[in-house]
Design a protein around this motif. Structure first.
Motif, short mmCIF file in Angstrom:
data_model
loop_
_atom_site.label_atom_id
_atom_site.label_comp_id
_atom_site.label_asym_id
_atom_site.label_seq_id
_atom_site.Cartn_x
_atom_site.Cartn_y
_atom_site.Cartn_z
N ARG A 85 0.78 -1.24 0.00
CA ARG A 85 0.00 0.00 0.00
C ARG A 85 0.81 1.29 0.00
N ALA A 86 2.12 1.23 0.09
CA ALA A 86 2.91 2.46 0.16
C ALA A 86 2.66 3.32 -1.08
N PHE A 87 2.56 4.60 -0.88
CA PHE A 87 2.31 5.57 -1.95
C PHE A 87 1.02 5.27 -2.71
N GLY A 88 0.12 4.54 -2.08
CA GLY A 88 -1.17 4.25 -2.69
C GLY A 88 -1.15 3.16 -3.76
N ARG A 89 0.03 2.73 -4.15
CA ARG A 89 0.11 1.72 -5.21
C ARG A 89 1.03 0.56 -4.83
N GLY A 90 1.77 0.72 -3.79
CA GLY A 90 2.63 -0.35 -3.31
C GLY A 90 4.06 -0.27 -3.82
N CYS A 91 4.96 -0.80 -3.04
CA CYS A 91 6.39 -0.81 -3.39
C CYS A 91 6.66 -1.65 -4.64
N GLY A 92 5.87 -2.69 -4.81
CA GLY A 92 6.06 -3.60 -5.93
C GLY A 92 5.85 -2.96 -7.28
N THR A 93 5.14 -1.84 -7.31
CA THR A 93 4.93 -1.13 -8.57
C THR A 93 6.28 -0.84 -9.23
N CYS A 94 7.27 -0.52 -8.42
CA CYS A 94 8.62 -0.27 -8.94
C CYS A 94 9.55 -1.46 -8.69
N ASP A 151 9.06 -4.64 -8.20
CA ASP A 151 8.80 -5.95 -8.80
C ASP A 151 9.08 -5.93 -10.31
N ILE A 152 9.65 -4.84 -10.79
CA ILE A 152 10.05 -4.70 -12.19
C ILE A 152 11.54 -5.02 -12.28
N SER A 153 11.91 -5.88 -13.19
CA SER A 153 13.29 -6.39 -13.23
C SER A 153 14.35 -5.32 -13.42
N SER A 154 14.02 -4.18 -14.01
CA SER A 154 15.03 -3.13 -14.22
C SER A 154 15.30 -2.31 -12.96
N ASN A 155 14.48 -2.47 -11.93
CA ASN A 155 14.65 -1.73 -10.68
C ASN A 155 15.22 -2.64 -9.60
N PRO A 156 15.76 -2.04 -8.53
CA PRO A 156 16.33 -2.88 -7.45
C PRO A 156 15.32 -3.90 -6.92
N GLN A 157 15.75 -5.13 -6.90
CA GLN A 157 14.92 -6.24 -6.41
C GLN A 157 15.20 -6.43 -4.93
N LEU A 158 14.33 -5.90 -4.10
CA LEU A 158 14.58 -5.87 -2.66
C LEU A 158 14.78 -7.26 -2.07
N THR A 159 13.87 -8.16 -2.37
CA THR A 159 13.97 -9.52 -1.79
C THR A 159 15.26 -10.20 -2.21
N ALA A 160 15.58 -10.14 -3.48
CA ALA A 160 16.81 -10.78 -3.97
C ALA A 160 18.05 -10.14 -3.35
N ASN A 161 18.04 -8.82 -3.23
CA ASN A 161 19.20 -8.13 -2.64
C ASN A 161 19.36 -8.44 -1.16
N ILE A 162 18.27 -8.58 -0.45
CA ILE A 162 18.34 -8.95 0.97
C ILE A 162 18.90 -10.36 1.10
N LYS A 163 18.36 -11.28 0.31
CA LYS A 163 18.80 -12.68 0.39
C LYS A 163 20.26 -12.83 -0.04
#
Length: 112
Positions: free
Chosen positions: A35-44, A46-58
């Motif tokens: 729900r962040a920014f009304g559209r969610g963090c995944g809007t950006c 979860d797109i492969s050209s942007n930083p992949q948070l889950t993959a970077n954390i792991k």
């Protein structure tokens, strides 16, 4: 015998409450992510050209400290997000402070 059963019951209750808190934390983290920014963090993110948070954390390339730094101050195309996070209904309902909200989001991303 009563003491042993009481001790075991207490230990079980503590273990269960820790698990419930962890589940609550991950649930609130998911609500922040969705729900962040009304559209969610995944809007950006979860797109492969942007930083992949889950993959970077792991992979260990995104630390908790740098995660907090970017959410607090922004970086590049990433806006400051902490104010949005703190306005999230799940965060306010739980009475979470900044650290707790960021911990919840981090916990969710780690488990994703």
């Amino acid at each position: 015998m009563k003491t042993t059963l009481g001790t075991l019951a207490g230990v079980a209750l503590i273990a269960l409450s820790g698990s419930v808190f962890a589940d609550e934390q991950a649930d609130i983290g998911k609500k922040i992510y969705d729900r962040a920014f009304g559209r969610g963090c995944g809007t950006c993110h979860d797109i492969s050209s942007n930083p992949q948070l889950t993959a970077n954390i792991k992979a260990g390339t995104l630390t908790r400290a740098s995660f907090e730094e970017v959410l607090t101050n922004g970086r590049g195309g990433m806006p400051k997000a902490i104010d949005e996070i703190m306005k999230n209904a799940a965060v306010t309902k739980a009475g979470y402070g900044k650290d707790q909200a960021l911990d919840a989001l981090w916990k969710y991303l780690e488990s994703k």
